[in-house]
Enzyme design. Structure first.
Site, mmCIF file in Angstrom:
data_model
loop_
_atom_site.group_PDB
_atom_site.id
_atom_site.type_symbol
_atom_site.label_atom_id
_atom_site.label_comp_id
_atom_site.label_asym_id
_atom_site.label_seq_id
_atom_site.Cartn_x
_atom_site.Cartn_y
_atom_site.Cartn_z
ATOM 1 N N TRP A 187 11.396 -11.350 2.175
ATOM 2 C CA TRP A 187 10.021 -11.039 2.755
ATOM 3 C C TRP A 187 9.279 -12.936 3.336
ATOM 4 O O TRP A 187 9.643 -13.667 2.685
ATOM 5 C CB TRP A 187 8.846 -10.998 1.713
ATOM 6 C CG TRP A 187 7.554 -11.367 2.008
ATOM 7 C CD1 TRP A 187 6.719 -9.801 2.864
ATOM 8 C CD2 TRP A 187 6.476 -12.595 1.969
ATOM 9 N NE1 TRP A 187 5.677 -11.152 3.401
ATOM 10 C CE2 TRP A 187 5.115 -12.034 2.693
ATOM 11 C CE3 TRP A 187 6.689 -13.398 0.985
ATOM 12 C CZ2 TRP A 187 4.099 -13.097 2.415
ATOM 13 C CZ3 TRP A 187 5.753 -14.373 0.744
ATOM 14 C CH2 TRP A 187 4.677 -14.426 1.724
ATOM 15 N N LYS A 230 3.874 -7.088 5.741
ATOM 16 C CA LYS A 230 2.460 -7.642 4.801
ATOM 17 C C LYS A 230 1.000 -7.616 5.846
ATOM 18 O O LYS A 230 2.417 -7.766 7.304
ATOM 19 C CB LYS A 230 2.779 -9.079 4.815
ATOM 20 C CG LYS A 230 1.581 -9.934 4.275
ATOM 21 C CD LYS A 230 1.936 -10.196 3.168
ATOM 22 C CE LYS A 230 0.664 -11.523 2.451
ATOM 23 N NZ LYS A 230 1.320 -11.954 0.841
ATOM 24 N N HIS A 264 -0.527 -4.090 0.008
ATOM 25 C CA HIS A 264 -0.350 -4.570 1.642
ATOM 26 C C HIS A 264 -0.535 -4.091 3.029
ATOM 27 O O HIS A 264 -0.005 -3.894 3.861
ATOM 28 C CB HIS A 264 1.405 -5.095 2.107
ATOM 29 C CG HIS A 264 2.460 -6.544 1.323
ATOM 30 N ND1 HIS A 264 2.891 -7.074 1.552
ATOM 31 C CD2 HIS A 264 1.248 -7.027 -0.246
ATOM 32 C CE1 HIS A 264 3.558 -7.993 0.501
ATOM 33 N NE2 HIS A 264 2.136 -8.349 0.009
ATOM 34 N N HIS A 288 7.371 -2.105 -3.834
ATOM 35 C CA HIS A 288 6.791 -3.370 -4.514
ATOM 36 C C HIS A 288 5.303 -3.053 -5.359
ATOM 37 O O HIS A 288 4.624 -2.444 -4.588
ATOM 38 C CB HIS A 288 6.817 -4.289 -4.464
ATOM 39 C CG HIS A 288 7.736 -5.808 -3.493
ATOM 40 N ND1 HIS A 288 7.400 -6.605 -3.205
ATOM 41 C CD2 HIS A 288 8.912 -5.318 -4.234
ATOM 42 C CE1 HIS A 288 8.837 -7.030 -3.336
ATOM 43 N NE2 HIS A 288 9.101 -5.877 -3.657
ATOM 44 N N ASP A 296 -4.924 -8.268 -0.837
ATOM 45 C CA ASP A 296 -3.431 -7.771 -1.450
ATOM 46 C C ASP A 296 -3.078 -9.247 -2.550
ATOM 47 O O ASP A 296 -3.051 -10.145 -2.762
ATOM 48 C CB ASP A 296 -2.555 -8.744 -0.663
ATOM 49 C CG ASP A 296 -1.464 -8.931 -1.264
ATOM 50 O OD1 ASP A 296 -1.093 -8.350 -1.784
ATOM 51 O OD2 ASP A 296 -0.179 -9.593 -0.171
ATOM 52 N N ASP A 298 -2.833 -8.762 -6.058
ATOM 53 C CA ASP A 298 -2.092 -8.576 -7.016
ATOM 54 C C ASP A 298 -2.050 -8.810 -8.560
ATOM 55 O O ASP A 298 -1.334 -9.471 -9.533
ATOM 56 C CB ASP A 298 -0.654 -10.425 -6.872
ATOM 57 C CG ASP A 298 0.108 -9.688 -5.126
ATOM 58 O OD1 ASP A 298 0.614 -9.149 -5.426
ATOM 59 O OD2 ASP A 298 -0.013 -10.545 -4.552
ATOM 60 N N ASP A 328 6.049 -5.688 -8.344
ATOM 61 C CA ASP A 328 5.452 -7.436 -7.313
ATOM 62 C C ASP A 328 3.692 -7.575 -8.202
ATOM 63 O O ASP A 328 3.161 -7.375 -7.409
ATOM 64 C CB ASP A 328 5.909 -6.973 -6.199
ATOM 65 C CG ASP A 328 5.021 -9.006 -5.744
ATOM 66 O OD1 ASP A 328 5.370 -9.478 -6.345
ATOM 67 O OD2 ASP A 328 5.217 -8.449 -4.304
HETATM 68 C C1 RNT Z 1 3.768 -11.717 -0.919
HETATM 69 C C2 RNT Z 1 5.412 -10.365 -1.466
HETATM 70 C C3 RNT Z 1 6.143 -10.667 -1.971
HETATM 71 C C4 RNT Z 1 5.955 -11.529 -3.312
HETATM 72 C C5 RNT Z 1 6.913 -11.798 -4.353
HETATM 73 C C6 RNT Z 1 7.342 -12.793 -4.908
HETATM 74 O O1 RNT Z 1 3.165 -10.993 -0.139
HETATM 75 O O2 RNT Z 1 4.357 -9.715 -1.602
HETATM 76 O O3 RNT Z 1 7.334 -9.465 -2.327
HETATM 77 O O4 RNT Z 1 5.106 -11.469 -3.799
HETATM 78 O O5 RNT Z 1 8.102 -12.002 -3.457
HETATM 79 ZN ZN ZN Z 2 6.237 -7.606 -2.250
#
Ligand code: RNT
Ligand code: ZN
Length: 420
Positions: A187, A230, A264, A288, A296, A298, A328
Site C-alpha cells: 500500500w 484506497k 477503503h 484488510h 476510513d 480504522d 487492519d
Molecule cells: C492505509 C492502509 C494500509 C495501512 C497499513 C498500516 O490506509 O489501510 O493497509 O493501514 O499498511
Molecule cells: Zn489496509
C-alpha cells in the site's frame, strides 16, 4: 477434546441440525482459517526504526492517548502474546518493515534487511505462527511530497522501488523460513490534496515502478503479493494514484492478490458484493478487516452487518481457501491489547456465523422463487443460539468464552500496561 460441551451447545447443535447445518463441520472449517494479527495495533504504528519513531504522513492517522503503548519490540511481543491467549483459532502475525529488531540505535529505511527479522522468525517459530509482511512507504522524509512510487522525482521513486524490492525479498525469506507463504501487501500513500492535472502521468509512473518491482519473482510457496487500493486519505482527498480500478486491473492482469480494505470504499458501497465479482477474475484475495466510521477511520472491528455480509459472501462462494484475512485497524483510545482481541474475535465470530448458515435451504427457497421464505429464514437465523456455538469453539481452543476474557485484559493492564 478434553472438555465437556455445555448443554446449551448441544441444544444449539440440534437447532442448527434441524435446518440442515452441521455445527461440527462449521467449527472444523473455522479452525482452519488463519487470521493475521497486525503488529501495528500495539504501538499506534510507530515502529522501531528510530528510538522516537511515530506514525507520520501517509494519510493515515491514529487518535487517542490511552496509556500503555508498546515502546519496544519486547513489549510488543509480550502484548501480542497476551492477546493471543484470548483469541481462538489459527493465527499469523503481520509485520511492517519498520518493526524489525533494529537495536537501540535503530536502522534507516534503506538498510532494513532480513537479519532484522531473524528474531521475529525465532519468535514465530516457537509459537507455530506464520508471518506476513508490508513495505512501509510512509512516515519518512522521502514520502513527504505525498508521492512515492508514482513520484516524478526519479530519486524518490528509486528509493521506494528499492525499499519494496527488499521487502519482498524479506517476505519471501520469512515464508521460506517458516514454511508458510508470507503475504506481502503493498500500500502506498500516493495522491494529492486538490485538483490534480497529471492523473494519467502519475498512474503511468506507478505502473512502470510496479513493473520493475515485480520483475523479481519469488516462489509462490514463499511469497504471495497483494496490492491495496484506497479511496482517499488525509492530504490525498482529491486524487489517489493507486485507486481501486488501477489495482483491480493490475491484479487481474498480473495474477497477484487484490487486497480489499473494508475502510477503503464509499461508506455505502458494499465490500461484500465485490467478492463474487472479483473471484471470477482473481485467484486469491486479501481482506484488510477494518471498520470505517464515516470515513476510513480504522475503528476496532466489531461483529456488524458489513463484516457478516462479507463472510457470508465468501462462504457462499466457497472461497475460504482463496481469501486471506488480516486485521487492519488502530485505536489508541482504549486498551490496545483489548482492541486486538475484540477485533480478532469479532472477525472469527462473523465467519462462524456465516459457516452456520443453512445455505442449501436458502438456495432451495431462492431457486423456487420463494423469496418470502428466504427472507423469513434469514431473519430467524439472527436469533438462533449462535453464542453457544461460539463459546464452545473458544472452550475447545482453551480460550475464555463469552465475556470472561475481559478480566484478563484488565489484569494485564494493571500489572503491565499501566506501569509503562
Ligand atoms: C492505509 C492502509 C494500509 C495501512 C497499513 C498500516 O490506509 O489501510 O493497509 O493501514 O499498511
Ligand atoms: Zn489496509
Amino acid at each position: 477434546m478434553n472438555h465437556k460441551p455445555a448443554g446449551t451447545f448441544n441444544f444449539a447443535r440440534e437447532r442448527y441440525a434441524a435446518l440442515g447445518v452441521d455445527v461440527e463441520a462449521a467449527l472444523a472449517a473455522l479452525a482452519r482459517v488463519p487470521l493475521s494479527l497486525h503488529c501495528w495495533q500495539g504501538d499506534d504504528l510507530a515502529g522501531f526504526e528510530t528510538p522516537q519513531a511515530a506514525l507520520s504522513g501517509g494519510g493515515i492517522m491514529v487518535t487517542g492517548n490511552h496509556p500503555g503503548r508498546a515502546r519496544n519490540i519486547d513489549e510488543l511481543r509480550a502484548d501480542l502474546d497476551c492477546a493471543r491467549l484470548l483469541i481462538p483459532g489459527r493465527q499469523r502475525v503481520n509485520l511492517h518493515a519498520t518493526y524489525g529488531d533494529f537495536g537501540p540505535q535503530g536502522v534507516a529505511r534503506e538498510n532494513i534487511n532480513r537479519e532484522h527479522f531473524q528474531s521475529w522468525v525465532d519468535w514465530a517459530r516457537a509459537r507455530d505462527l506464520g508471518l506476513d509482511f508490508n513495505a512501509t512507504c510512509f512516515s519518512h522524509p522521502m514520502a513527504a511530497s505525498g508521492f512515492t512510487l508514482s513520484s516524478s522525482d526519479e530519486r524518490v521513486r528509486r528509493f521506494w522501488i528499492d525499499h519494496i524490492r527488499h521487502c519482498r525479498e524479506i517476505a519471501a525469506w520469512l515464508g521460506a523460513q517458516l514454511a508458510s507463504p508470507s503475504i506481502h501487501n503493498l500500500w502506498i500513500p500516493d495522491g494529492s490534496k486538490d485538483l490534480t492535472v497529471s492523473r494519467y502521468r502519475h498512474r503511468e509512473i506507478l505502473l512502470a515502478s510496479l513493473d520493475e518491482i515485480f520483475a523479481a519473482t519469488h516462489p509462490r510457496e514463499h511469497l504471495k503479493d497483494a496490492v491495496e487500493s484506497k479511496l482517499f486519505g488525509i492530504g490525498s482527498e482529491a486524487y489517489v494514484v493507486g485507486s481501486h480500478e488501477f489495482y483491480l486491473a493490475w491484479a487481474a492482469k498480473h495474477g497477484s492478490l487484490l487486497c480489499l480494505d473494508m475502510g477503503h470504499y464509499h461508506p455505502t458501497e458494499s465490500v461484500a458484493d465485490k467478492i463474487s465479482a472479483l473471484l471470477l477474475f482473481i485467484d486469491e484475495m486479501l481482506i484488510h478487516v477494518s471498520r470505517g466510521v464515516r470515513w476510513d477511520s480504522d475503528h476496532v472491528v466489531i461483529f456488524n452487518d458489513e463484516l457478516r455480509a462479507l463472510m457470508e459472501e465468501i462462504v457462499r462462494a466457497e472461497a475460504l481457501g482463496r481469501v486471506y484475512f488480516a486485521l487492519d485497524f488502530f485505536d489508541a483510545s482504549i486498551n490496545r491489547v483489548g482492541a486486538w482481541v475484540i477485533g480478532a474475535r469479532a472477525t472469527q465470530k462473523a465467519l462462524l456465523y456465516a459457516l452456520l448458515e443453512p445455505t442449501a435451504r436458502l438456495r432451495e427457497y431462492e431457486d423456487a422463487g420463494d423469496n418470502f421464505a428466504r427472507l423469513a429464514l434469514l431473519e430467524e437465523l439472527k436469533s438462533l443460539p449462535f453464542g453457544a456455538v461460539w463459546d464452545e469453539y473458544c472452550a475447545r481452543a482453551n480460550v475464555p468464552p463469552n465475556d470472561r476474557w475481559i478480566a484478563a485484559v484488565r489484569d494485564y493492564e494493571t500489572k503491565v500496561l499501566s506501569k509503562r
